[in-house]
Each structure stands twice: as C-alpha cells, then as structure tokens.
Design an enzyme around this catalytic site. Structure first.
Site, short mmCIF file in Angstrom:
data_model
loop_
_atom_site.label_atom_id
_atom_site.label_comp_id
_atom_site.label_asym_id
_atom_site.label_seq_id
_atom_site.Cartn_x
_atom_site.Cartn_y
_atom_site.Cartn_z
N TRP A 47 0.81 -1.22 0.00
CA TRP A 47 0.00 0.00 0.00
C TRP A 47 0.84 1.27 0.00
O TRP A 47 0.31 2.36 -0.15
CB TRP A 47 -0.90 0.01 1.26
CG TRP A 47 -0.11 -0.40 2.47
CD1 TRP A 47 -0.04 -1.66 3.01
CD2 TRP A 47 0.79 0.41 3.24
NE1 TRP A 47 0.85 -1.67 4.08
CE2 TRP A 47 1.37 -0.41 4.24
CE3 TRP A 47 1.17 1.76 3.18
CZ2 TRP A 47 2.29 0.07 5.16
CZ3 TRP A 47 2.09 2.23 4.10
CH2 TRP A 47 2.65 1.39 5.08
N SER A 57 6.69 -7.08 2.78
CA SER A 57 7.55 -7.40 3.91
C SER A 57 8.32 -8.71 3.67
O SER A 57 7.92 -9.52 2.83
CB SER A 57 6.69 -7.56 5.16
OG SER A 57 5.78 -8.62 4.97
N GLU A 88 10.64 -8.10 -3.85
CA GLU A 88 11.15 -6.76 -3.47
C GLU A 88 10.70 -6.52 -2.05
O GLU A 88 9.53 -6.21 -1.80
CB GLU A 88 10.54 -5.70 -4.40
CG GLU A 88 10.95 -5.81 -5.85
CD GLU A 88 12.29 -5.16 -6.12
OE1 GLU A 88 12.95 -4.67 -5.18
OE2 GLU A 88 12.70 -5.14 -7.29
N LEU A 89 11.62 -6.65 -1.08
CA LEU A 89 11.20 -6.68 0.32
C LEU A 89 11.69 -5.45 1.08
O LEU A 89 12.00 -4.43 0.48
CB LEU A 89 11.66 -8.01 0.94
CG LEU A 89 11.27 -9.23 0.09
CD1 LEU A 89 11.80 -10.52 0.70
CD2 LEU A 89 9.76 -9.32 -0.11
N CYS A 110 10.42 1.68 1.55
CA CYS A 110 11.29 0.52 1.73
C CYS A 110 12.75 0.94 1.80
O CYS A 110 13.50 0.44 2.62
CB CYS A 110 11.07 -0.49 0.62
SG CYS A 110 11.12 0.23 -1.01
N GLU A 124 13.14 -3.42 10.94
CA GLU A 124 12.73 -2.27 10.13
C GLU A 124 11.61 -1.54 10.88
O GLU A 124 10.61 -2.17 11.25
CB GLU A 124 12.20 -2.78 8.78
CG GLU A 124 11.67 -1.69 7.88
CD GLU A 124 11.07 -2.23 6.57
OE1 GLU A 124 10.35 -3.24 6.60
OE2 GLU A 124 11.34 -1.62 5.51
#
Ligand code: NAD
Length: 458
Positions: free
Chosen positions: A132, A209, A230-231, A264, A362
């Site tokens: 999101w 995530s 893609e984390l 990110c 994170e």
C-alpha cells in the site's frame, strides 16, 4: 481487519468495503488471463508498447483524481500523491518507448555450424502482489514492462488500496489492454496460494515485507514458479563529514519522514561521525519539534500525516517503546494519537544498542534512528551488520573517500552524496533479506522473459 476496504487513516472511518473474490471469480480470472496471453503475445511488440504508452497518458490525465484516492486510502500528503502518479506515468511511458528496444532478439556466435539467436519471448500469465505504500508506483514497475513483453497480469493489491486498485484496472481497460490482459483481484491469501499453484500462471512478483516474501517465495518454489521479491530494508546513510552539517541533517530528515516514513529504501539508519554527531542530532531535534497532525488532503507547513492504518501506527509505537526499554533514547516525538486515527508524531531515536532486538528491525514509520561512529571502518561495519541489503548512501566532502566506503556496502543500490537516485531508467532491488530480482530500467524487462534459443542448422 483483512477485508478490502477504504478506511481513512486520518479519522479511522471505514468509507467503503468490497467483497473478497469468490473461488469461481478466481477461476474465471485465471482462464481469462491465460486466454488473453494467447492473443496478446501474437500482437507485435510495437503494438503492445503503443497501448502501454496510452496507459501512461491516462495516468497523467487522471492525476488529480488518482492522487486524491491514495491520500484518502493510505494518508499520503496530496503533493506526494501527485508526485507518485507522475512518477508512475514516467515509468510506464519509459517501457512504452524503450521496451521494444530492450527486448530485441540477438545473435550469438556459434562454434557448431548454424545460426544461434537469443529470442526474448513472454512467458504467460503473471501474478503481482503489491503493498500500500506506493499504490501506483509499485504496480507500474511490475505491470508496464511485462505488458510490453506480452505477458498478462493478475494483480492482488493491499487490502487498504481497493479504490486505487480498481482505478488502475479501469485505466488499463480504457487504454486498450485486452480483456484478461490486466485484472485486479480482491483475492484472499488462500486464493493467492491457489493461483501460484495453477498451471496457467508462470510467475509471481511480490513487493512487501520479508514475512510475506518468505511465504510467497516458498509457494513459488514448491510449484516451480519464477519469483521476484522486493522486500524491506533498513538502509544505512553514512555521514562522514560535511561543510554544512545542518543541511545534510535536513536532507536526511526530509527523506526519512517522506510518505510518513513508510518507504522501503528510506534512510532508516543514520550513521554519523563523532565530531559532527551532536550538531546533526540537534538539527533533527529542531525539525521534529512542534509538529501537529494534519489532513493529508490539505496539509500545511509544520503538520504531519497519519500512518497507513491504526495498526501500523501502534506497531511503530510499540517498536520505539521497545527500543527505549532496551536502552535507546527517544529525543523528541513518538507520540501515538488517540484512536481510531493513525497519527504518530515524527521521532528522533538515538543510542539503540547493537545487541538489542530493535537494532535488527525495520521501523516502517517516521523515526530517525541515529548511530554515532568514530571511524570509516566502524561506519561500514555497522552498515553491513544488517540482515537486509536494499540501498545505502555515503556522504562526504571528499567523494573519493565516500566512494571507497560505498563500494563496500552489501546492498543492491549504493549512492554517494545523495540518499537514493530514483528514475524510470534506474534499476531497483536488493540483496540479503531485501529479496531478489530487479525492477525498473533495462533490468526490469529481464525477469519474466523466456530467453529462447533459436538455432538454424547449416
Ligand atoms: P505486507 O508484506 O504486509 O503486504 C504486501 C502485500 O502482500 C499485500 O498485498 C498483502 O496482502 C500481501 N500478503 C501478505 N501476506 C500474504 C500471504 N501470506 N499470502 C498472500 N499475500 C500476502 O507488506 P506491507 O506492510 O503492505 O508493505 C510494507 C513492506 O513492504 C515493508 O517491509 C517495506 O519495506 C516493503 N516494501 C519493499 C519495497 C521494495 O521495492 N523492496 C517497496 C515497497 C515496500
């Protein structure tokens, strides 16, 4: 609440809810995605690229409306929402213009008699699972190159992005993407597992995530499907020295709190040399002082926006509280508003112990975490003492010194004297727990391609 919905994070009000797809609808979507692929791949790449260029135009034309949707859905300041739509349009246009050139066939020398050609062909229907935090940009990175290649797309967006998810699907339809070429799915997690297992699907791309990445990666592996992941990241920004320390601190702060800190590749660890550390932190404290909650659709100077959901704000709050319990110092900010709104005041955190649980996590919110170091060696050791490896940057008045250090960063994107260079032609992605695969730029065309050998014997 896991239901697809629009819920204003500034108030907590549920504005609209959406039905989750039935299993029958998922089956129809799979059939359509596969059927559409058969026709779409037969069209010329120039033809597909023209449709994708029209998609970019429609993003531009509908900019205001699209921006207002996401500011309401996930609380992004309207000016940032407009920037995001423009960036998404530029990425889509990049593939519409350059995509055909990036997917050309090429001959390679053969030592046996004959002509060997590497062809670049589509693979089929793909699944995208998206977050999101950048509802349009994330979809653009995945969908545009793959549509140009000739793949078709099923897109499962984050549950809180239901209106933007539908707005994207509408644009695809209006631009001339064929029925089944791009479909939005309000799918449950169980249905996602079924889709990945289905023989009509050839790959999955997830941005999100590492928790979701591990689940989707496992499902893809079990079913022998290609995956791009893609984390998250805890990107280091190392500041060795500066002519104007406060200026670099302002740059660090601006990037760290943009999009509510929910980025990110945000500079989540600020690693600052001992002799400038106090001035750097003092400027961050000044910037974080006296901020007030504001309306994402009508934000004034000195105001901050809510996080994406109440749940997200509570999570950030509990992480910061945990850091403090583990020995860190919360210098300013870090106040959770009363519910059900999702406001969390931008914070400055120092002294996070290297052996604490928080150090490895994170924090997906507006928290500037600063570390003090006293040598280049200590700075790079700290930067690389991390499970993630998305991006990183080194700042110095001596670019050669900064480059030497940035060369040693274990990340997918390194920078000198800028935090993160982002543009349609620049590849994006990470190593370690930040995932694998690349999006954007020429590399973005290379993930879901059948590089087919075509050999004609002499
Ligand atoms: P998330 O992992 O909770 O959700 C991402 C998407 O995955 C959503 O659509 C969600 O519904 C779906 N999902 C989650 N679990 C699933 C499951 N078991 N099966 C199927 N689908 C599942 O992440 P988020 O909170 O929406 O996004 C924030 C995270 O994304 C942060 O860690 C951030 O760093 C990362 N991120 C990475 C990039 C990048 O390019 N590397 C970009 C943006 C965000």
């Amino acid at each position: 609440m896991s239901q697809y919905r629009v819920q204003n994070p500034a108030t907590g009000e549920v504005v609209e809810t959406f039905e989750t797809a039935t299993d029958q609808q998922i089956e129809e979507a799979l059939a359509q995605a596969h059927d559409a692929y058969i026709g779409w791949r037969e069209r010329s790449i120039q033809d597909r690229a023209a449709v994708v260029r029209r998609v970019a135009e429609l993003f531009e034309e509908r900019k205001q409306e699209l921006a207002e949707i996401i500011s309401l859905e996930m609380g992004k300041p309207l000016a940032e929402s407009i920037d995001e739509v423009e960036f998404a349009a530029s990425i889509i246009d990049y593939y519409g213009v350059h995509g055909p050139g990036l997917a050309t066939d090429y001959e390679i020398p053969s030592t046996i008699p004959g002509k060997a050609v590497i062809e670049q062909r589509p693979v089929g229907a793909l699944l995208g699972v998206m977050p999101w935090n950048f509802p349009y940009y994330q979809v653009a990175r995945f969908a545009a190159p793959n549509l140009v290649l000739g793949n078709t797309i099923m897109l499962k967006h984050a549950e809180i992005c239901a209106r933007s998810a539908l707005a994207i699907e509408q644009i695809m339809r209006d631009a001339g993407v064929p029925v089944g070429g791009y479909q939005n799915l309000f799918a449950s997690h169980d249905q996602i597992a079924e889709i990945i297992a289905d023989a009509r699907v050839q790959g999955v791309s997830l941005t999100g995530s590492e928790r979701a990445g591990a689940i989707i990666g496992e499902q893809a592996g079990r079913n022998l499907k290609k995956a791009v992941l893609e984390l998250g990241g805890i990107d280091p920004m190392i500041v060795l020295d500066a002519d104007d320390v406060a200026e670099v601190a302002r740059e660090a702060w601006g990037f760290r709190v943009s999009n509510g800190g929910q980025v990110c590749n945000s500079n989540k660890r600020l690693i600052v040399m001992d002799d400038i550390y106090d001035d750097f932190v003092a400027e961050l404290e000044r910037l974080a002082t006296g901020l007030e909650p504001g309306d994402p659709l009508d934000l004034s100077d000195g105001q901050f926006t809510p996080l994406s959901t109440r749940e997200a704000a509570e999570k950030v709050h509990s992480q910061v509280q945990q850091a403090v319990a583990e020995g860190a110092t919360l210098r300013v900010g870090g106040v959770l508003s009363d519910g059900p709104a999702a406001y969390y005041s931008p914070a400055v955190l120092t002294g996070v112990p290297r052996d604490s649980a928080t150090y490895r996590q994170e924090i997906f919110g507006p928290v500037a975490t600063v570390y003090r170091v006293s040598s280049d060696e200590e700075a790079i050791a700290l930067a690389n003492d991390c499970d993630f490896g998305l991006g990183g940057s080194v700042f110095s008045t001596d670019p050669a010194r900064a480059k030497r250090l940035s060369d040693r960063l274990e990340v997918g994107m390194t920078h000198v004297n800028t935090i993160a260079a982002e543009s349609a032609e620049l590849p994006f992605g990470g190593v370690k727990y930040s995932g694998f695969g690349r999006e954007m730029g020429p590399l973005g065309m290379g993930e879901f391609v059948n590089r087919r050998l075509h050999f004609i014997a002499e």
